[in-house]
Design an enzyme around this catalytic site. Structure first.
Site, PDB file in Angstrom:
ATOM      1  N   THR A 255     -32.357  -4.963  34.409  1.00 39.61           N
ATOM      2  CA  THR A 255     -31.752  -3.912  33.586  1.00 39.61           C
ATOM      3  C   THR A 255     -31.104  -4.452  32.316  1.00 39.61           C
ATOM      4  O   THR A 255     -30.999  -3.722  31.328  1.00 39.61           O
ATOM      5  CB  THR A 255     -30.698  -3.120  34.383  1.00 39.61           C
ATOM      6  OG1 THR A 255     -29.691  -4.023  34.880  1.00 39.61           O
ATOM      7  CG2 THR A 255     -31.344  -2.391  35.555  1.00 39.61           C
ATOM      8  N   ARG A 256     -30.658  -5.694  32.307  1.00 39.26           N
ATOM      9  CA  ARG A 256     -30.036  -6.229  31.094  1.00 39.26           C
ATOM     10  C   ARG A 256     -31.012  -6.282  29.919  1.00 39.26           C
ATOM     11  O   ARG A 256     -30.631  -5.945  28.795  1.00 39.26           O
ATOM     12  CB  ARG A 256     -29.403  -7.592  31.379  1.00 39.26           C
ATOM     13  CG  ARG A 256     -28.051  -7.435  32.054  1.00 39.26           C
ATOM     14  CD  ARG A 256     -27.429  -8.722  32.520  1.00 39.26           C
ATOM     15  NE  ARG A 256     -26.083  -8.444  33.044  1.00 39.26           N
ATOM     16  CZ  ARG A 256     -25.435  -9.235  33.888  1.00 39.26           C
ATOM     17  NH1 ARG A 256     -25.994 -10.355  34.311  1.00 39.26           N
ATOM     18  NH2 ARG A 256     -24.231  -8.903  34.321  1.00 39.26           N
ATOM     19  N   PHE A 378     -21.450  -2.229  28.635  1.00 47.73           N
ATOM     20  CA  PHE A 378     -21.914  -2.011  30.013  1.00 47.73           C
ATOM     21  C   PHE A 378     -23.083  -2.918  30.384  1.00 47.73           C
ATOM     22  O   PHE A 378     -23.683  -3.563  29.534  1.00 47.73           O
ATOM     23  CB  PHE A 378     -22.158  -0.545  30.322  1.00 47.73           C
ATOM     24  CG  PHE A 378     -23.348   0.151  29.709  1.00 47.73           C
ATOM     25  CD1 PHE A 378     -23.466   1.518  29.881  1.00 47.73           C
ATOM     26  CD2 PHE A 378     -24.341  -0.506  28.997  1.00 47.73           C
ATOM     27  CE1 PHE A 378     -24.549   2.204  29.353  1.00 47.73           C
ATOM     28  CE2 PHE A 378     -25.422   0.162  28.476  1.00 47.73           C
ATOM     29  CZ  PHE A 378     -25.525   1.529  28.654  1.00 47.73           C
ATOM     30  N   GLU A 379     -23.320  -3.021  31.708  1.00 49.30           N
ATOM     31  CA  GLU A 379     -24.249  -4.007  32.275  1.00 49.30           C
ATOM     32  C   GLU A 379     -23.771  -5.441  32.020  1.00 49.30           C
ATOM     33  O   GLU A 379     -24.572  -6.375  31.985  1.00 49.30           O
ATOM     34  CB  GLU A 379     -25.661  -3.825  31.707  1.00 49.30           C
ATOM     35  CG  GLU A 379     -26.347  -2.540  32.103  1.00 49.30           C
ATOM     36  CD  GLU A 379     -26.661  -2.478  33.595  1.00 49.30           C
ATOM     37  OE1 GLU A 379     -27.568  -3.190  34.046  1.00 49.30           O
ATOM     38  OE2 GLU A 379     -26.006  -1.703  34.298  1.00 49.30           O
ATOM     39  N   GLY A 380     -22.474  -5.618  31.874  1.00 48.39           N
ATOM     40  CA  GLY A 380     -21.907  -6.937  31.631  1.00 48.39           C
ATOM     41  C   GLY A 380     -21.529  -7.113  30.178  1.00 48.39           C
ATOM     42  O   GLY A 380     -22.379  -7.030  29.297  1.00 48.39           O
TER      43      GLY A 380
END
Length: 402
Positions: A255-256, A378-380
């Site tokens: 997803t990243r 988001f997502e890190g």
């Protein structure tokens, strides 16, 4: 070796995504930015079209196309669903990031299911629109700090905890929830569960008002003695000290790059807009001359394009590695870190170059600058991605390098 040219087989998919961006997303972009939390009804027909395309095998569009298939053994390069999904998201986010995040059955939870669910679960949850719930009031980027608990009770698990900033948390059909089986065992005990809406004990408490991606709903969800079938646990139910956390973390490897693609698409929109404005102002951008001998605005544009190209190539590398079943955690984090930062810097710089026009609602530039910030978070976050990259390059564990 990776081929930097876009595969010809994805030409139709990219063209379709461009048409969607131009004819559907852009015309309604401002409308739903101003009408926060109102669902864009125009997306229903588009979602049905994408479902049909995926079912017929014509393409793998959106966030659902991220499943790795180790059974496929092809000689040479394989450009598969990860690359097609990322390329389509780049084009779609050129139109509007919030619309992409609002697409039914294209949520990050769907990407998680595609990444780690078994074949039975994949078939069972295929038609669901799934959001993903990781962040809690007590932590943000440190996914290992999950405190939501899952206790085994017969053929079920009982979930208790609170999740915040759940994208599409109100509209989705289900939520992929990260919970721990035993807090004392740390990362290894964290598992992901598919919790369908309507499950007793699951309550959407509120929707957040946000700086950007305002057309997308972002929810706080509480789980109180929420009973979930054990069959909804994705991955192994066993607590494996060595590799237990790897299963859920594989979601991020897929997803990243998708989120990096979103940032790339949004930044490209800003670059295209400012390119037209510079041309109208009589500023020529000459790719054959050094930047320092050109107009300051032209030099700034060339620098932004170089940064954009670097982010794009890193993202293509990460998706290519996923398609070819190569470990890509390092590359996924590098792509996310670079694209997230570049997206914010490019969209803000384009607002500056456009002056008062860029700051007003006469242009979408100000909206893209607001939307792009979340793609760096988001997502890190940017900082977490840099930490992951450092750990990988230095061969350090999370305990060694915090």
């Amino acid at each position: 070796m990776i081929n930097l040219e876009i595969p010809k087989k994805f030409g139709m998919l990219i063209n379709q995504a461009q048409q969607v961006s131009t004819e559907i997303f852009r015309p309604i972009s401002r409308k739903y930015d101003q009408a926060e939390h109102e669902y864009p009804k125009e997306l229903d027909m588009l979602a049905s079209l994408i479902d049909g395309m995926n079912a017929s095998g014509e393409s793998s569009a959106g966030a659902r196309g991220v499943r790795r298939d180790s059974s496929e053994k092809e000689k040479g390069n394989r450009n598969g669903t990860n690359m097609s999904g990322t390329l389509s998201i780049i084009e779609a986010c050129w139109g509007d990031v919030a619309m992409v995040l609002s697409m039914p059955r294209q949520g990050l939870g769907n990407a998680a299911i595609a990444s780690v669910a078994n074949d039975e679960q994949l078939a069972r949850f295929d038609k669901l629109w799934a959001s993903m719930a990781i962040t809690e009031p007590g932590f943000g980027s440190d996914s290992a700090a999950v405190t939501t608990t899952a206790k085994k009770d017969g053929d079920d698990y009982i979930l208790n905890g609170e999740k915040i900033f759940v994208t599409a948390g109100d509209r989705s059909d289900a939520v992929v929830v990260w919970a721990t089986l035993d807090k004392s065992l740390g990362r290894a005990a964290i598992k992901s569960f598919v919790v369908e809406k309507g499950t007793p004990g699951m309550v959407v408490e509120r929707l957040e008002h946000k700086l950007g991606i305002r057309a997308s709903d972002t929810a706080t969800i509480r789980f109180t003695d929420c009973r979930v079938p054990a069959a909804n646990l994705m991955g192994s139910p066993e607590i494996e000290t060595e590799s237990g956390f790897g299963g859920v973390m594989q979601t991020f490897d897929n997803t990243r790059p998708l989120v990096a693609g979103m940032a790339i698409g949004c930044a490209r929109a800003a670059l295209d807009e400012i390119s037209g404005l510079l041309a109208e102002a009589g500023v020529e951008v000459d790719y054959d001359r050094p930047a320092y001998v050109q107009h300051a605005a032209a030099a700034a544009f060339l620098a932004m394009e170089a940064d954009w190209e670097a982010a794009y190539l890193l993202t293509m590398e990460a998706t290519w590695m996923a398609d070819n079943n190569k470990p890509n955690s390092l590359q996924a984090s590098m792509a996310k870190a670079k694209a997230g930062r570049v997206g914010v810097e490019i969209t803000l710089r384009c607002v500056e170059l456009a002056g008062s026009f860029g700051y007003s609602e006469n242009s979408l530039l100000e909206k893209w600058s607001r939307d792009s910030k979340i793609l760096d978070i988001f997502e890190g976050t940017q900082q977490i991605q840099q930490l992951i990259v450092a750990r990988r390059l230095l061969n350090k564990s999370s305990a060694d390098l915090k």
